[in-house]
Design a protein around this motif. Sequence first.
Motif, PDB file in Angstrom:
ATOM      1  N   ALA A  35       0.986  -0.863   0.629  1.00 12.13           N
ATOM      2  CA  ALA A  35      -0.156   0.586  -0.064  1.00 12.13           C
ATOM      3  C   ALA A  35       1.115   1.341  -0.099  1.00 12.13           C
ATOM      4  O   ALA A  35       0.492   2.229  -0.931  1.00 12.13           O
ATOM      5  N   ILE A  36       2.094   1.334   0.800  1.00 17.73           N
ATOM      6  CA  ILE A  36       2.718   2.084   1.011  1.00 17.73           C
ATOM      7  C   ILE A  36       3.643   2.614  -0.562  1.00 17.73           C
ATOM      8  O   ILE A  36       4.208   3.559  -0.918  1.00 17.73           O
ATOM      9  N   PHE A  37       4.197   1.069  -0.730  1.00 18.24           N
ATOM     10  CA  PHE A  37       4.618   2.184  -2.617  1.00 18.24           C
ATOM     11  C   PHE A  37       3.616   2.231  -3.339  1.00 18.24           C
ATOM     12  O   PHE A  37       4.327   2.882  -4.621  1.00 18.24           O
ATOM     13  N   GLU A  38       2.804   1.838  -3.501  1.00 18.29           N
ATOM     14  CA  GLU A  38       1.937   2.164  -4.554  1.00 18.29           C
ATOM     15  C   GLU A  38       1.632   3.741  -4.030  1.00 18.29           C
ATOM     16  O   GLU A  38       1.284   4.585  -5.358  1.00 18.29           O
ATOM     17  N   VAL A  39       1.813   4.530  -2.852  1.00 18.15           N
ATOM     18  CA  VAL A  39       1.503   5.813  -2.868  1.00 18.15           C
ATOM     19  C   VAL A  39       2.279   6.730  -3.565  1.00 18.15           C
ATOM     20  O   VAL A  39       2.237   7.476  -3.335  1.00 18.15           O
ATOM     21  N   VAL A  40       3.800   5.842  -3.025  1.00 16.22           N
ATOM     22  CA  VAL A  40       4.694   6.511  -3.234  1.00 16.22           C
ATOM     23  C   VAL A  40       4.529   6.614  -4.385  1.00 16.22           C
ATOM     24  O   VAL A  40       5.170   7.590  -5.635  1.00 16.22           O
ATOM     25  N   HIS A  41       3.714   5.407  -5.879  1.00 17.91           N
ATOM     26  CA  HIS A  41       4.348   5.279  -6.916  1.00 17.91           C
ATOM     27  C   HIS A  41       3.673   6.183  -7.842  1.00 17.91           C
ATOM     28  O   HIS A  41       3.610   7.384  -8.639  1.00 17.91           O
ATOM     29  N   GLY A  42       2.219   6.553  -6.864  1.00 12.79           N
ATOM     30  CA  GLY A  42       1.294   7.416  -7.321  1.00 12.79           C
ATOM     31  C   GLY A  42       1.743   8.386  -6.812  1.00 12.79           C
ATOM     32  O   GLY A  42       1.225   9.908  -8.214  1.00 12.79           O
ATOM     33  N   VAL A  43       2.598   9.504  -6.391  1.00 19.15           N
ATOM     34  CA  VAL A  43       2.929  10.704  -6.366  1.00 19.15           C
ATOM     35  C   VAL A  43       3.377  11.072  -7.190  1.00 19.15           C
ATOM     36  O   VAL A  43       3.888  12.172  -7.574  1.00 19.15           O
ATOM     37  N   ARG A  44       4.961   9.808  -7.489  1.00 19.34           N
ATOM     38  CA  ARG A  44       5.990  10.282  -8.524  1.00 19.34           C
ATOM     39  C   ARG A  44       4.919  10.537  -9.960  1.00 19.34           C
ATOM     40  O   ARG A  44       6.073  10.987 -10.466  1.00 19.34           O
ATOM     41  N   ALA A  45       4.128   9.081 -10.282  1.00 15.72           N
ATOM     42  CA  ALA A  45       3.360   9.608 -11.860  1.00 15.72           C
ATOM     43  C   ALA A  45       2.877  10.826 -11.537  1.00 15.72           C
ATOM     44  O   ALA A  45       2.891  11.619 -12.955  1.00 15.72           O
ATOM     45  N   ALA A  46       2.221  11.436 -10.422  1.00 14.28           N
ATOM     46  CA  ALA A  46       1.309  12.211 -10.823  1.00 14.28           C
ATOM     47  C   ALA A  46       2.215  13.452 -10.938  1.00 14.28           C
ATOM     48  O   ALA A  46       1.881  14.745 -12.199  1.00 14.28           O
ATOM     49  N   ALA A  47       3.457  13.534  -9.954  1.00 19.41           N
ATOM     50  CA  ALA A  47       4.131  14.885 -10.742  1.00 19.41           C
ATOM     51  C   ALA A  47       5.312  14.581 -11.835  1.00 19.41           C
ATOM     52  O   ALA A  47       5.342  16.041 -12.246  1.00 19.41           O
ATOM     53  N   GLY A  48       5.067  13.445 -12.252  1.00 20.46           N
ATOM     54  CA  GLY A  48       6.031  13.180 -13.446  1.00 20.46           C
ATOM     55  C   GLY A  48       4.908  14.353 -14.303  1.00 20.46           C
ATOM     56  O   GLY A  48       5.370  14.655 -15.864  1.00 20.46           O
ATOM     57  N   GLU A  49       3.228  14.213 -13.898  1.00 25.48           N
ATOM     58  CA  GLU A  49       2.981  14.764 -15.250  1.00 25.48           C
ATOM     59  C   GLU A  49       2.756  16.300 -15.127  1.00 25.48           C
ATOM     60  O   GLU A  49       1.614  17.114 -15.776  1.00 25.48           O
ATOM     61  N   GLY A  50       2.775  16.667 -14.136  1.00 24.81           N
ATOM     62  CA  GLY A  50       2.993  18.168 -14.243  1.00 24.81           C
ATOM     63  C   GLY A  50       2.295  18.046 -13.308  1.00 24.81           C
ATOM     64  O   GLY A  50       1.341  19.366 -12.733  1.00 24.81           O
ATOM     65  N   ARG A  51       1.766  17.336 -12.102  1.00 28.39           N
ATOM     66  CA  ARG A  51       0.530  17.648 -11.034  1.00 28.39           C
ATOM     67  C   ARG A  51       0.793  17.914  -9.640  1.00 28.39           C
ATOM     68  O   ARG A  51       1.262  17.097  -9.664  1.00 28.39           O
TER      69      ARG A  51
END
Length: 315
Positions: A35-51
Amino acid sequence: GGRLVTTPAFASPHADPWAAELVDLPSLHAGVSEAIFEVVHGVRAAAGEGRGQPAQTLLVLGAAGAGKTHLFTRLRRRLGPRALLVHVRPPASSEITPRLLVGEILEQLGYESFGVRQVDALVGGTLARCLGEPPEFPRVCLDQLQQLPAAAREERIETAIERLLERHQRLDESYLRRLLSVPFATAREARALLAWLGGRELDPVQAARIGAHEELGDERLVSALRTLTVIAAPTSPLLLVFDQLENLIDPRGDGHLVHAYGNLVAELVDAVGDLVVAQMVIDTEWSRGLLPHLSAAQRTRVEGRRLTLGLPSPE
């Protein structure tokens, strides 16, 4: 012959979260770590898209000895250097202030995790991404820049800074410049830079070494944190782990340490953003000693997503 001394994996009440040796049983608490990995990956993906997004908070509840610090070492092994990990145990009798937090973060960015110093992962990944290089290999980018003549290297770093400031208007420019210079500094300069970036007071010799005329003022601490989290998020998001939150329960019983902690987390969520905050606490202490002292607004930010650790079975 000598005798082999072995320590049971969960024997120490204060396990070292930065130990080089890692005893891990992957099936133990697998759901919580995923669950923690998933949240970290979500933050990385959103930031990579400029969000940009508010800080994501998780509350990890478990009995004493359920392996909360062991969970941190697993996060390090699985996420480093694709996340920056910082482990904070609240002091038993004083507030966790933004200055104390910035100091802890910068001290631990100076730590090596599985062969890569965390600040090098941050700066190398950030510069690579800004200069069109693969951000997955931060050391490669740093080595390439290190080999350039000083003037050419400065020009490349300046290009990266301009691109970051164009993308993110709320960065603290002088903080950013000093942060990006750490991997290219001598060992003595790097120590002084990390101390200044961590909001610590420098002696006159250290200050002269890095050209710091004044320390990082209180009014800049939140923008310093935001600068760190925003530039880290697309390549190696900051994962802040508060462990043993039961330390905040004050014998006086007025809850002022808990309230100050609630304010700090609310500031991370509302004003800083682009990071993951995992909080670990004994379940009975949470409901009895911490929760009653949080306001409704603090509670919604601190609780975030709740996860539960069960005690390991003998098997």
